[in-house]
Design an enzyme around this catalytic site. Structure first.
Site, PDB file in Angstrom:
ATOM      1  N   HIS A  29       0.837  -1.194   0.000  1.00  0.00           N
ATOM      2  CA  HIS A  29       0.000   0.000   0.000  1.00  0.00           C
ATOM      3  C   HIS A  29       0.877   1.251   0.000  1.00  0.00           C
ATOM      4  CE1 HIS A  29      -3.048  -2.915   0.847  1.00  0.00           C
ATOM      5  NE2 HIS A  29      -2.498  -3.225   2.003  1.00  0.00           N
ATOM      6  N   ARG A  50      -0.688  -4.669  -6.376  1.00  0.00           N
ATOM      7  CA  ARG A  50      -0.511  -6.125  -6.288  1.00  0.00           C
ATOM      8  C   ARG A  50       0.746  -6.575  -7.023  1.00  0.00           C
ATOM      9  NH1 ARG A  50      -5.902  -5.007  -6.762  1.00  0.00           N
ATOM     10  NH2 ARG A  50      -7.181  -5.773  -5.023  1.00  0.00           N
TER      11      ARG A  50
END
EC number: 5.3.1.8
Length: 399
Positions: free
Chosen positions: A97, A283
């Site tokens: 993140h 991701r």
């Protein structure tokens, strides 16, 4: 003001079918139940069980939008955290993140490019960072977290595939030894994620063959994880990236904190997750969803870590606080047969969840009792909560 709230679990495919229902004393849906969200995030806002008490609104996000001063306080525009119950029956995607600054830049860049916020190839769905923590509720909670010190990874590769057996593994070994730790890891991850299908297949085949060899006793957990991931995600380069990460096993009650830039994946287990209220995910594999390698590399922190559990602060017998160095949230955990009364200082709005037993909550202006499976939203006017009871209780508040 205490506002009873609830929600239904998110049916993501990786979710456990019975763990959340069993924890909260509910009837299972029959399908996977991955996450129960207790907050105001638009992805799954909490339901208000007594709408008349808050002007007729039956969703927490709608009430906050309509009456922010009462619901969250005049000094903020949103509920900055999201409390979840998470139950993973199989691995989640390998992910990281952004920091607060990276989130703002990325969000504005994609807006300027005209990428719809709900587009499947969108990286930044809001302008907020997303640090998070996970507290283990199962006896064992399995995860990958951050890059392992390189010397340990070199030993692992040597145990799996001796030098000269695989050209691809030898090249990876060379990349990992080329520079300082962070530079070597960045170069290696880029090489893994941008390689050809043939390279990826050769790497995974060589590594899994080594992990399957009889008589190899070292790195048992890492070898088992490699084989599990390769079976679940055949041909996915994230399987190789995962081999560079710390393999973590949390005991019940232990907490793992995941700051911005930390690459991680939950593998299996039941836990309480508390995070900044954001949906920004970069991701790196173990998924069929969008993978943006350049953006992931820009966000990742490649500094090796030891991934130790977060140390708690004792508030009283049976009551501890986990307070990572972020302004968005902290978590109080109460557990025992005779807890309190304990005064728990809180800052701003609060979400309280009981996962066992019965607890009385008191403040200067309100009181209620929570039993297993019940949750309440506490408005920011209540500056201190007193808890008393037996069982297990979680309090999420501002950091």
């Amino acid at each position: 003001m205490f506002v009873p709230i609830s929600n239904t679990p998110r049916p993501y495919a990786w979710g456990d079918r019975t763990a959340i229902a069993g924890l909260l004393g509910r009837e299972a849906s029959g399908g996977p139940e991955a996450e129960l969200w207790l907050g105001a995030h638009s992805g799954s806002p909490a339901t208000i069980l007594d709408p008349e008490a808050v002007g007729g609104y039956d969703r927490l996000d709608e009430w906050i939008a309509a009456d922010p001063e009462r619901a969250i306080g005049s000094d903020r525009s949103r509920l900055p955290f999201l409390l979840k119950v998470l139950a993973a029956a199989r691995p989640l995607s390998l992910q990281a993140h952004p920091s607060a600054g990276q989130a703002v830049v990325g969000y504005e860049k994609e807006n300027a490019a005209g990428v719809p916020v709900d587009a499947p190839d969108r990286n930044y769905r809001d302008a907020y960072h997303k640090p998070e923590l996970i507290l283990a509720l199962s006896d064992r909670f399995q995860a990958l977290c951050g890059f392992r010190p390189l010397e340990q990874t070199r030993l692992l590769l040597a145990a799996l595939v001796p030098a000269g057996v695989s050209a691809e593994v030898d090249e990876l070994r060379e990349l990992l030894g080329a520079d300082g730790d962070a530079k070597a890891l960045r170069r290696s991850v880029r090489w893994i994620l941008t390689g050809t299908d043939e390279q990826t297949t050769a790497l995974i085949d060589a590594l899994t063959a080594g992990a399957s060899r009889k008589g190899v006793e070292d790195f048992a957990a890492e070898r088992a994880t490699l084989l599990d991931l390769a079976g679940a995600y055949p041909g996915d380069p994230g399987v190789v990236v995962a081999l560079l990460l710390n393999r973590v096993e949390l005991r019940r009650g232990q907490v793992l904190f995941l700051p911005a830039g930390n690459i991680h994946a939950y593998l299996e287990g039941l836990g309480i997750e508390l995070m900044a209220a954001s949906d920004n995910v970069l991701r790196g594999g173990l998924t069929s969803k969008h993978v943006d390698v350049p953006e992931l590399l820009a966000v990742l922190d490649f500094t090796p870590i030891d991934a130790a559990p977060l140390a708690p602060e004792r508030l009283a017998d049976g009551v501890v606080r986990f307070d990572p160095d972020v302004p968005d949230f902290s978590l109080v955990h109460a557990l025992g047969d005779d807890v309190g009364p304990v005064a728990v200082p809180v800052r701003g709005p609060v979400v309280v969840l009981a996962t066992g037993g019965s607890f009385e909550l008191r403040s200067s202006g309100d009181a209620t009792r929570l039993v297993r499976g019940e949750a309440v939203y506490v408005t920011p006017g209540e500056r201190e909560l007193t808890i008393e009871g037996s069982g297990e209780l979680f309090i999420a508040t501002i950091g």
